[in-house]
Scaffold this motif. Structure first.
Motif, short mmCIF file in Angstrom:
data_model
loop_
_atom_site.label_atom_id
_atom_site.label_comp_id
_atom_site.label_asym_id
_atom_site.label_seq_id
_atom_site.Cartn_x
_atom_site.Cartn_y
_atom_site.Cartn_z
N ARG A 269 -6.56 5.86 -7.18
CA ARG A 269 -5.94 6.75 -6.42
C ARG A 269 -4.51 7.28 -6.95
O ARG A 269 -4.00 8.10 -6.93
CB ARG A 269 -5.73 6.24 -4.84
N GLU B 226 -5.97 11.86 10.69
CA GLU B 226 -6.75 11.68 9.56
C GLU B 226 -8.26 11.25 9.98
O GLU B 226 -8.12 9.99 10.35
CB GLU B 226 -6.11 10.84 8.67
N ASP C 159 0.78 -1.17 0.09
CA ASP C 159 0.15 0.03 -0.04
C ASP C 159 0.98 1.20 0.06
O ASP C 159 0.71 2.15 0.50
CB ASP C 159 -0.95 -0.04 1.14
N ARG D 190 1.19 13.37 11.08
CA ARG D 190 -0.16 13.42 10.71
C ARG D 190 -0.53 11.72 11.03
O ARG D 190 0.25 10.87 10.80
CB ARG D 190 -0.29 13.72 9.13
N PHE E 196 -10.95 -1.77 1.43
CA PHE E 196 -10.45 -2.12 -0.10
C PHE E 196 -11.27 -3.04 -0.49
O PHE E 196 -11.04 -3.88 -1.65
CB PHE E 196 -8.89 -2.33 -0.08
N HIS F 70 -2.22 -0.16 11.90
CA HIS F 70 -1.76 -1.41 11.41
C HIS F 70 -0.46 -1.59 10.89
O HIS F 70 0.39 -0.38 10.65
CB HIS F 70 -2.60 -1.82 10.08
N TYR G 22 2.30 2.53 3.49
CA TYR G 22 1.10 2.44 4.37
C TYR G 22 0.87 1.15 5.12
O TYR G 22 0.12 0.80 6.01
CB TYR G 22 -0.31 3.17 3.96
N ASP H 253 -2.35 8.48 10.57
CA ASP H 253 -3.31 7.51 9.77
C ASP H 253 -4.49 7.29 10.31
O ASP H 253 -4.37 6.55 11.45
CB ASP H 253 -2.38 6.48 8.98
N VAL H 254 -5.65 7.32 9.74
CA VAL H 254 -6.83 6.42 10.19
C VAL H 254 -7.02 6.41 11.78
O VAL H 254 -7.37 5.39 12.16
CB VAL H 254 -7.09 5.36 9.50
N HIS I 121 -3.90 12.32 -1.21
CA HIS I 121 -3.13 11.17 -2.06
C HIS I 121 -4.23 10.16 -2.10
O HIS I 121 -3.99 9.17 -2.91
CB HIS I 121 -1.93 10.58 -1.51
N ASP I 122 -5.31 10.34 -1.59
CA ASP I 122 -6.63 9.26 -1.40
C ASP I 122 -7.59 9.86 -2.50
O ASP I 122 -8.50 8.96 -2.62
CB ASP I 122 -6.99 9.08 -0.24
N GLN I 123 -7.54 10.99 -2.92
CA GLN I 123 -8.96 11.78 -3.42
C GLN I 123 -8.71 12.35 -4.89
O GLN I 123 -7.63 12.72 -4.88
CB GLN I 123 -9.25 12.61 -2.29
O1 TEU Z 1 -6.47 6.39 4.01
C1 TEU Z 1 -7.53 6.02 4.82
C2 TEU Z 1 -8.86 5.99 4.16
O2 TEU Z 1 -9.99 5.94 4.89
C3 TEU Z 1 -8.99 6.16 2.86
O3 TEU Z 1 -8.31 5.34 2.07
C4 TEU Z 1 -10.35 6.33 2.46
O4 TEU Z 1 -10.84 5.06 2.66
C5 TEU Z 1 -10.44 6.70 0.94
O5 TEU Z 1 -9.80 8.04 0.78
C6 TEU Z 1 -11.90 6.99 0.41
O6 TEU Z 1 -12.71 7.83 1.11
C7 TEU Z 1 -5.33 6.18 4.80
C8 TEU Z 1 -4.07 6.58 3.69
O7 TEU Z 1 -4.31 7.85 3.45
C9 TEU Z 1 -4.23 5.59 2.58
O8 TEU Z 1 -3.43 6.14 1.53
C10 TEU Z 1 -4.02 4.15 3.07
O9 TEU Z 1 -4.30 3.50 1.99
C11 TEU Z 1 -4.78 3.78 4.25
O10 TEU Z 1 -4.99 5.03 5.43
C12 TEU Z 1 -4.46 2.63 4.75
O11 TEU Z 1 -3.31 2.85 5.51
#
Ligand code: TEU
Length: 541
Positions: free
Chosen positions: A396, A272, A65, A207, A154, A108, A68, A209-210, A333-335
């Motif tokens: 993404r 996040e 990933d 920052r 995912f 994780h 991540y 993550d989740v 980077h997710d949007q």
């Molecule tokens: O992202 C978490 C997350 O919730 C997003 O992937 C979300 O599901 C998506 O944007 C849809 O709204 C974080 C990181 O930013 C991402 O790159 C990682 O893949 C994920 O956590 C797992 O670590």
């Protein structure tokens, strides 16, 4: 006075710039960005005028990933360089006045992390309880089934069967990203030590993550179905994440993280968090026990219409708890990138909005060039989510393409073909082509950041909406004579804005249209897609 109520914290005044390290600049010649590439462009970042860099993960990882999935929290992945490269980057960044934030991924690890290898080795291993292991539900024929209906972000079940030990483990993301058990105090202590390791080196914050995922329901109850689900959405939306995330005990964990941060001066903790506004606000915590900034993704998720954006800003301002400092994000980077969502001309309005609202802005690398989503040929898809759920509308990778520096081969990003393609128009859409060019988006970003520095009202002044007319979002920042008005035309046609009397004849400090000159008139004629910042007559210049 405690930390929560103390007035000035650096992040209130400063601008964050997110770097996706794989895609910023490649100095090693392998088509993937690295730490040396970031260091080479520190002068660019200074010139642009940002203050703090947040790097997506740079730690040892099998890259399932793209970082991540961490296999060693205290070492730099060789793809990005060495610890010496990191130390040098940190030192040089600090030397030129830039702060450095790292991405902490505590929810994780990689399945290649020694903790998980030990945990999965046997039910009796001391690390077994560091992850989330559950017995199967047995069918009458002896078949095994997951312990509940939780879905991976995912797609597919969030439970992975481990034949050797006869249990399932939980993974909110890929099966190769097992979730840590944050109810176990040893896990907390280990991760807090990881934080100290980097804080001792001098990083300026994290920052996280989740962060809302860290604690799960202790009874592992099924999530309820989502009545609004439609099959073209990602599978994760099939149920509501009532029990798998955002549990009340998370706030105690965050309070403990803040205690770690308190061992150091002036370090920043960002969370996040994708949650509705009323849930999000809890993450500020009480009396300095929450994150300093729960990332605010409202602008990423809303339709690009003046009226709706204005409502979102008003709702957010109204929902903030006392002492809670706002923040704004347009892309990550997710949007899908902002320019892909609004079109190139409105990307200028988005920039003016981001950099004039009250709150810490986060700029995503490349947004200052209006890089849009890049279509990824099927044989070049990298994103594991897109591979796992090919039906999802968004890949993404499209928001993770290389930074475009110049008209040199591969846009000056690398000497070889980059890991993801460039935009088709890269020979013109690059830093060298836009730098100093009147009317370029890069020039506008630079001018906006300069104005934020020179005008304290843009950083800390109060926010107040102005009713200015259809398709226009207008607001003031500041009080009394010490204030500025911002008028943003969301339409692709000219519009007339009503302007409060105090601004008649006032100076126009900045316009997205470089041809604009003169003072502010009564009914104010805004060009198509034009935004302006106006000082009151005789006031604040
Ligand atoms: O992202 C978490 C997350 O919730 C997003 O992937 C979300 O599901 C998506 O944007 C849809 O709204 C974080 C990181 O930013 C991402 O790159 C990682 O893949 C994920 O956590 C797992 O670590």
């Amino acid at each position: 006075m405690n930390d929560f109520t103390r007035a000035a914290r650096w992040w209130r005044d400063e601008t964050i710039y997110q770097i996706y390290p794989r895609s910023f600049c490649d100095r090693s010649g392998d088509g993937v960005g690295d730490l040396a590439g970031i260091r080479a462009h520190l002068p660019y970042l200074r010139e642009l005028g940002v203050d703090a860099l947040w790097l997506s993960p740079i730690f040892v990882s099998p890259m399932r990933d793209f970082g991540y999935d961490i296999a060693d929290y205290r070492a730099i992945d060789p793809l990005f360089g060495t610890m010496a490269d990191f130390d040098r980057l940190l030192e040089e960044a600090h030397g030129c006045g830039l702060k450095l934030l790292l991405d902490l991924v505590p929810n994780h690890t990689s399945d290649q992390h020694p903790w998980f290898k030990a945990s999965r080795s046997s039910r009796d291993d001391p690390r077994r309880d560091w992850y989330i292991w559950k017995d199967p539900v047995r069918g009458s024929d002896g078949s095994h089934h997951p312990p509940n209906n939780w879905i991976s972000n995912f797609g597919g079940s969030a439970w992975e069967w481990d034949e050797a030990t006869g249990q399932y483990y939980y993974h909110a993301f890929l099966a190769s990203q097992p979730d840590l058990n944050w109810r176990n105090p040893d896990v907390r202590a280990a991760m807090f030590d990881v934080m100290r390791f980097w804080l001792d080196k001098g990083v300026d914050g994290f920052r996280v993550d989740v962060i809302w995922h860290l604690i799960k329901d202790d009874q592992f109850r099924d999530n309820p179905p989502n009545p609004a689900y439609s099959p073209d959405e990602p599978e994760i939306h099939r149920t509501l994440q009532v029990h798998s995330a955002d549990q009340p005990e998370i706030h105690r964990v965050i309070a403990q993280m803040r205690e770690v941060m308190h061992e150091y001066d002036e370090r920043l903790l960002i969370g996040e968090i994708y949650l509705p506004l009323e849930r999000l606000m809890h993450y500020y915590g009480e009396e300095g026990t929450g994150v300093h900034l729960p990332f605010n993704f409202q602008l990423i998720q809303c339709p690009w219409r003046a009226e709706r954006v204005a409502e979102i800003v008003d709702e957010y301002e109204a929902a903030l708890p006392p002492g809670g400092w706002p923040n704004w994000v347009l892309s990550n980077h997710d949007q899908p990138r902002i320019a892909a969502r609004t079109g190139e001309r409105q990307a200028a309005i988005a920039a003016m909005l981001l950099l004039t609202l009250r709150g810490t802005p986060t700029i995503y690398y490349g947004d200052e060039l209006a890089i849009a989503d890049v279509a990824i040929p099927p044989d070049r898809v990298q994103d594991p989510w897109a591979r796992q759920e090919p039906g999802t509308s968004f890949n993404r990778d499209r928001a993770r393409t290389p930074m475009q520096w110049s008209a040199e081969p591969h846009a000056g990003f690398s000497v070889v073909e980059p890991w993801l393609p460039l935009t088709d128009d890269w020979p013109d859409r690059n830093v060298a082509a836009q730098r100093g060019r009147p009317g370029s988006l890069l020039s506008l970003y630079t001018a906006l950041l300069r104005l934020r520095r020179s005008h304290a009202v843009l950083r800390t002044g109060a926010y107040r909406r102005i009713e200015a007319g259809e398709d226009i979002f207008a607001y003031e920042r500041g009080e009394g004579a010490d204030r500025l008005a911002i008028l943003l035309n969301f339409a692709a046609q000219p519009r007339t804005a009503s302007l409060p009397d105090a601004y008649r004849g006032g100076a126009i400090l900045l316009s997205s249209d470089p041809a604009r000159s003169g003072a502010a008139e009564g009914p104010f004629r805004l060009g198509a897609d034009e935004g302006v910042i106006v000082a009151p007559a005789g006031g604040n210049r």
